[in-house]
Each structure stands twice: as structure tokens, then as C-alpha cells.
Motif scaffolding. Sequence first.
Motif, PDB file in Angstrom:
ATOM      1  N   UNK A  71       0.825  -1.201   0.000  1.00 53.13           N
ATOM      2  CA  UNK A  71       0.000   0.000   0.000  1.00 53.13           C
ATOM      3  C   UNK A  71       0.862   1.255   0.000  1.00 53.13           C
ATOM      4  N   UNK A  72       2.003   1.188   0.689  1.00 54.84           N
ATOM      5  CA  UNK A  72       2.889   2.348   0.748  1.00 54.84           C
ATOM      6  C   UNK A  72       3.504   2.612  -0.627  1.00 54.84           C
ATOM      7  N   UNK A  73       3.785   1.540  -1.370  1.00 57.61           N
ATOM      8  CA  UNK A  73       4.368   1.720  -2.696  1.00 57.61           C
ATOM      9  C   UNK A  73       3.383   2.393  -3.647  1.00 57.61           C
ATOM     10  N   UNK A  74       2.118   2.051  -3.541  1.00 58.44           N
ATOM     11  CA  UNK A  74       1.099   2.667  -4.387  1.00 58.44           C
ATOM     12  C   UNK A  74       0.936   4.143  -4.047  1.00 58.44           C
ATOM     13  N   UNK A  75       0.988   4.481  -2.765  1.00 57.05           N
ATOM     14  CA  UNK A  75       0.892   5.872  -2.337  1.00 57.05           C
ATOM     15  C   UNK A  75       2.103   6.666  -2.821  1.00 57.05           C
ATOM     16  N   UNK A  76       3.288   6.060  -2.709  1.00 58.54           N
ATOM     17  CA  UNK A  76       4.495   6.728  -3.186  1.00 58.54           C
ATOM     18  C   UNK A  76       4.451   6.956  -4.698  1.00 58.54           C
ATOM     19  N   UNK A  77       3.963   5.983  -5.447  1.00 61.67           N
ATOM     20  CA  UNK A  77       3.846   6.125  -6.901  1.00 61.67           C
ATOM     21  C   UNK A  77       2.858   7.232  -7.254  1.00 61.67           C
TER      22      UNK A  77
ATOM     23  N   UNK B 209       2.017   9.832  -5.402  1.00 64.77           N
ATOM     24  CA  UNK B 209       2.615  11.121  -5.060  1.00 64.77           C
ATOM     25  C   UNK B 209       3.685  11.522  -6.080  1.00 64.77           C
ATOM     26  N   UNK B 210       4.443  10.561  -6.564  1.00 66.03           N
ATOM     27  CA  UNK B 210       5.473  10.842  -7.567  1.00 66.03           C
ATOM     28  C   UNK B 210       4.849  11.311  -8.874  1.00 66.03           C
ATOM     29  N   UNK B 211       3.769  10.673  -9.295  1.00 67.64           N
ATOM     30  CA  UNK B 211       3.078  11.069 -10.529  1.00 67.64           C
ATOM     31  C   UNK B 211       2.484  12.459 -10.383  1.00 67.64           C
ATOM     32  N   UNK B 212       1.848  12.730  -9.239  1.00 63.59           N
ATOM     33  CA  UNK B 212       1.259  14.056  -9.006  1.00 63.59           C
ATOM     34  C   UNK B 212       2.337  15.137  -8.965  1.00 63.59           C
TER      35      UNK B 212
END
Length: 55
Positions: free
Chosen positions: A1-7, A9-12
Amino acid sequence: MADLLNLTMLICAALGSMAFGVLAAYGIFRIGFALMRPQKSPVAVKAGAKTASVV
């Protein structure tokens, strides 16, 4: 779940930085072209004194 949140945030962050860059470049070019635009010189108005003729 943390990896999806990090991805996400990176895209945004990438999209936000690209939008900021495009808007900053647009502003810089608008200012530059406004400075290069030839200035309009005021036209001198010559008004002569005229007297009215009474019939």
C-alpha cells in the motif's frame, strides 16, 4: 500500500512540476514579447484659434 501511495505522489509531483514549468514559460514569453512590441508614439494635435463669422 505504501508503494502505491508513493507512486501516486510521484506522478502528481511530476505533473505539477510540468504544469508549473509550462505556466512559468508562458509568463516569461508574454513579458518578453510585450517588451519587444513597438511603443505607440502619441500624435500631436494642432489646434488653431478660429473666430466665428456672424452673418
